[in-house]
Design a protein around this motif. Structure first.
Motif, PDB file in Angstrom:
ATOM      1  N   ALA A 192       0.848  -1.188   0.000  1.00 27.36           N
ATOM      2  CA  ALA A 192       0.000   0.000   0.000  1.00 27.36           C
ATOM      3  C   ALA A 192       0.883   1.237   0.000  1.00 27.36           C
ATOM      4  O   ALA A 192       2.060   1.182   0.351  1.00 27.36           O
ATOM      5  CB  ALA A 192      -0.890  -0.008   1.247  1.00 27.36           C
ATOM      6  N   ASP A 193       0.277   2.344  -0.383  1.00 23.20           N
ATOM      7  CA  ASP A 193       0.943   3.616  -0.179  1.00 23.20           C
ATOM      8  C   ASP A 193       1.064   3.820   1.331  1.00 23.20           C
ATOM      9  O   ASP A 193       0.338   3.198   2.107  1.00 23.20           O
ATOM     10  CB  ASP A 193       0.128   4.757  -0.784  1.00 23.20           C
ATOM     11  N   ASP A 194       1.941   4.682   1.746  1.00 25.13           N
ATOM     12  CA  ASP A 194       2.095   4.938   3.172  1.00 25.13           C
ATOM     13  C   ASP A 194       0.963   5.860   3.627  1.00 25.13           C
ATOM     14  O   ASP A 194       1.120   7.071   3.699  1.00 25.13           O
ATOM     15  CB  ASP A 194       3.452   5.537   3.480  1.00 25.13           C
ATOM     16  N   VAL A 195      -0.191   5.256   3.898  1.00 19.69           N
ATOM     17  CA  VAL A 195      -1.375   6.000   4.319  1.00 19.69           C
ATOM     18  C   VAL A 195      -1.435   6.144   5.838  1.00 19.69           C
ATOM     19  O   VAL A 195      -2.387   6.721   6.367  1.00 19.69           O
ATOM     20  CB  VAL A 195      -2.668   5.332   3.792  1.00 19.69           C
ATOM     21  N   LEU A 196      -0.442   5.601   6.521  1.00 21.03           N
ATOM     22  CA  LEU A 196      -0.414   5.636   7.982  1.00 21.03           C
ATOM     23  C   LEU A 196       0.199   6.932   8.481  1.00 21.03           C
ATOM     24  O   LEU A 196       1.020   7.540   7.811  1.00 21.03           O
ATOM     25  CB  LEU A 196       0.388   4.450   8.512  1.00 21.03           C
ATOM     26  N   GLY A 197      -0.173   7.295   9.665  1.00 16.66           N
ATOM     27  CA  GLY A 197       0.427   8.475  10.283  1.00 16.66           C
ATOM     28  C   GLY A 197       1.887   8.218  10.592  1.00 16.66           C
ATOM     29  O   GLY A 197       2.320   7.070  10.732  1.00 16.66           O
ATOM     30  N   PRO A 198       2.669   9.279  10.725  1.00 20.12           N
ATOM     31  CA  PRO A 198       4.094   9.121  11.021  1.00 20.12           C
ATOM     32  C   PRO A 198       4.343   8.500  12.397  1.00 20.12           C
ATOM     33  O   PRO A 198       5.435   7.990  12.659  1.00 20.12           O
ATOM     34  CB  PRO A 198       4.651  10.537  10.942  1.00 20.12           C
ATOM     35  N   ASP A 199       3.334   8.493  13.260  1.00 21.18           N
ATOM     36  CA  ASP A 199       3.479   7.897  14.580  1.00 21.18           C
ATOM     37  C   ASP A 199       3.382   6.376  14.558  1.00 21.18           C
ATOM     38  O   ASP A 199       3.712   5.723  15.549  1.00 21.18           O
ATOM     39  CB  ASP A 199       2.441   8.477  15.541  1.00 21.18           C
ATOM     40  N   VAL A 200       2.925   5.792  13.440  1.00 24.66           N
ATOM     41  CA  VAL A 200       2.827   4.335  13.336  1.00 24.66           C
ATOM     42  C   VAL A 200       4.192   3.800  12.914  1.00 24.66           C
ATOM     43  O   VAL A 200       4.677   4.082  11.817  1.00 24.66           O
ATOM     44  CB  VAL A 200       1.743   3.904  12.320  1.00 24.66           C
ATOM     45  N   GLU A 201       4.801   3.050  13.808  1.00 20.70           N
ATOM     46  CA  GLU A 201       6.117   2.476  13.534  1.00 20.70           C
ATOM     47  C   GLU A 201       5.993   1.340  12.525  1.00 20.70           C
ATOM     48  O   GLU A 201       5.049   0.544  12.573  1.00 20.70           O
ATOM     49  CB  GLU A 201       6.734   1.943  14.825  1.00 20.70           C
ATOM     50  N   VAL A 202       6.945   1.277  11.608  1.00 19.58           N
ATOM     51  CA  VAL A 202       7.003   0.189  10.632  1.00 19.58           C
ATOM     52  C   VAL A 202       8.390  -0.436  10.677  1.00 19.58           C
ATOM     53  O   VAL A 202       9.363   0.200  11.088  1.00 19.58           O
ATOM     54  CB  VAL A 202       6.672   0.668   9.195  1.00 19.58           C
ATOM     55  N   LEU A 203       8.457  -1.697  10.261  1.00 19.44           N
ATOM     56  CA  LEU A 203       9.730  -2.412  10.211  1.00 19.44           C
ATOM     57  C   LEU A 203       9.988  -2.881   8.784  1.00 19.44           C
ATOM     58  O   LEU A 203       9.085  -3.426   8.143  1.00 19.44           O
ATOM     59  CB  LEU A 203       9.696  -3.648  11.120  1.00 19.44           C
TER      60      LEU A 203
END
Length: 123
Positions: free
Chosen positions: A7-18
């Motif tokens: 997906a596109d990065d539709v998450l807020g910047p506060d959602v950590e990703v690995l």
């Protein structure tokens, strides 16, 4: 071999990703198995700063995929949701759920109510 859905990065910047290699380490799996889990709809990935990554809330502290997440992804896909839509829905605030979002409720309870609500979206 099919492309890995993301997906596109539709998450807020506060959602950590690995990134996928870190997900593989956390799950004690080879990266190829993580890629297969993405293809099979057991996980969702985003491209953040060009790097294919998985939201950290999709993984438990003891190295598992959150119980109920693969089934919820399947239900949402069957309802016609795109990966972008699925991510938005999973992280959308909902004060009527434990933890305040569908993914937090999945983490807290395994997700019977979350899956029920996802099924209702299909109709």
């Amino acid at each position: 071999m099919s492309a890995i859905p993301s997906a596109d990065d539709v998450l807020g910047p506060d959602v950590e990703v690995l990134p996928l290699p870190d997900v593989a380490d956390r799950l004690a799996l080879p990266v190829t198995k993580v890629r297969q889990a993405l293809r099979d709809g057991q996980l969702l990935a985003v491209r953040r700063n060009g790097v294919l990554s998985v939201p950290t809330p999709f993984l438990t502290a003891d190295g598992q995929i959150v119980k109920g997440l693969p089934g919820t992804i399947t239900v949402l896909a069957d309802a016609g949701f795109t990966p972008d839509d699925m991510l938005r829905w999973l992280f959308e605030p909902d004060e009527t759920l434990p933890g305040g979002t569908p993914i937090a409720a999945l983490r807290a309870t395994g997700g019977r109510e979350v899956k029920r609500r996802a099924q209702a979206l299909a109709f």
